[in-house]
Structures are given as C-alpha cells and as structure tokens.
Design a protein around this motif. Sequence first.
Motif, PDB file in Angstrom:
ATOM      1  N   GLU A   1      -5.264   3.700  -2.723  1.00  0.00           N
ATOM      2  CA  GLU A   1      -6.614   3.411  -2.237  1.00  0.00           C
ATOM      3  C   GLU A   1      -7.629   3.300  -3.371  1.00  0.00           C
ATOM      4  N   ASP A   2      -7.377   3.987  -4.486  1.00  0.00           N
ATOM      5  CA  ASP A   2      -8.335   3.938  -5.600  1.00  0.00           C
ATOM      6  C   ASP A   2      -8.001   2.826  -6.600  1.00  0.00           C
ATOM      7  N   SER A   3      -7.321   1.800  -6.151  1.00  0.00           N
ATOM      8  CA  SER A   3      -6.992   0.592  -6.917  1.00  0.00           C
ATOM      9  C   SER A   3      -6.003   0.813  -8.056  1.00  0.00           C
ATOM     10  N   ARG A   4      -5.319   1.929  -8.073  1.00  0.00           N
ATOM     11  CA  ARG A   4      -4.254   2.115  -9.059  1.00  0.00           C
ATOM     12  C   ARG A   4      -3.010   1.400  -8.577  1.00  0.00           C
ATOM     13  N   GLU A   5      -2.224   0.946  -9.545  1.00  0.00           N
ATOM     14  CA  GLU A   5      -0.982   0.259  -9.204  1.00  0.00           C
ATOM     15  C   GLU A   5       0.188   0.865  -9.962  1.00  0.00           C
ATOM     16  N   VAL A   6       1.340   0.848  -9.306  1.00  0.00           N
ATOM     17  CA  VAL A   6       2.584   1.338  -9.906  1.00  0.00           C
ATOM     18  C   VAL A   6       3.645   0.277  -9.665  1.00  0.00           C
TER      19      VAL A   6
ATOM     20  N   PRO B   1       0.837  -1.207   0.000  1.00  0.00           N
ATOM     21  CA  PRO B   1       0.000   0.000   0.000  1.00  0.00           C
ATOM     22  C   PRO B   1       0.869   1.253   0.000  1.00  0.00           C
ATOM     23  N   LEU B   2       0.373   2.310  -0.612  1.00  0.00           N
ATOM     24  CA  LEU B   2       1.114   3.555  -0.751  1.00  0.00           C
ATOM     25  C   LEU B   2       1.603   4.100   0.590  1.00  0.00           C
ATOM     26  N   GLN B   3       0.761   4.074   1.598  1.00  0.00           N
ATOM     27  CA  GLN B   3       1.154   4.598   2.916  1.00  0.00           C
ATOM     28  C   GLN B   3       2.375   3.857   3.459  1.00  0.00           C
ATOM     29  N   LYS B   4       2.365   2.532   3.330  1.00  0.00           N
ATOM     30  CA  LYS B   4       3.485   1.722   3.805  1.00  0.00           C
ATOM     31  C   LYS B   4       4.719   1.939   2.930  1.00  0.00           C
ATOM     32  N   ALA B   5       4.519   2.096   1.612  1.00  0.00           N
ATOM     33  CA  ALA B   5       5.633   2.297   0.685  1.00  0.00           C
ATOM     34  C   ALA B   5       6.367   3.598   0.978  1.00  0.00           C
ATOM     35  N   GLN B   6       5.628   4.622   1.400  1.00  0.00           N
ATOM     36  CA  GLN B   6       6.271   5.903   1.717  1.00  0.00           C
ATOM     37  C   GLN B   6       7.241   5.748   2.882  1.00  0.00           C
TER      38      GLN B   6
END
Length: 75
Positions: A31-36, A5-10
């Motif tokens: 959160e909006d289901s986008r992936e990178v 998740p983005l929060q954890k990745a930061q």
Amino acid sequence: MEPVPLQKAQRQLPTLIRAALLGEEVVITSEDSREVRLVPVKPVEQARRFGSAKGLIEMKEDFDEPLEDFREYEE
C-alpha cells in the motif's frame, strides 16, 4: 505479469512462486508503493576441492609410449 497487491499475493503465493520459477517476472506491491520482485534462487556452485578425483583415474605404465598407428613414422 502485472504487479500483484500484497493482500492478493498472500493468498496466491504458491501460484506466484510457480510463475517465478517458470521465468515470469512477479512484482508484489504494498500500500505504501513499495515493490518486491519474486525471483528464483540460482544454485550455488560447489568450490573445487584439491584431490577430489584421487583414486578415480588410472594411468598405465606405457602411457607415454608411441601409438601403434604411428610406428611406421618413427623410422
């Protein structure tokens, strides 16, 4: 590696970068289901330049003379 998740990745960015550099697939989700996907950048090859070896190669005057080892076959 499971998607992060983005929060954890930061918070874990240096660790994720190291994992990607070692060949692991790192996917960061929002959160909006986008992936990178985090991947290493390949080095760019320099274009060859005409004349870049000028002065590095020396050719002797007798470069096209037959070799001593083959003298006996000339006759």
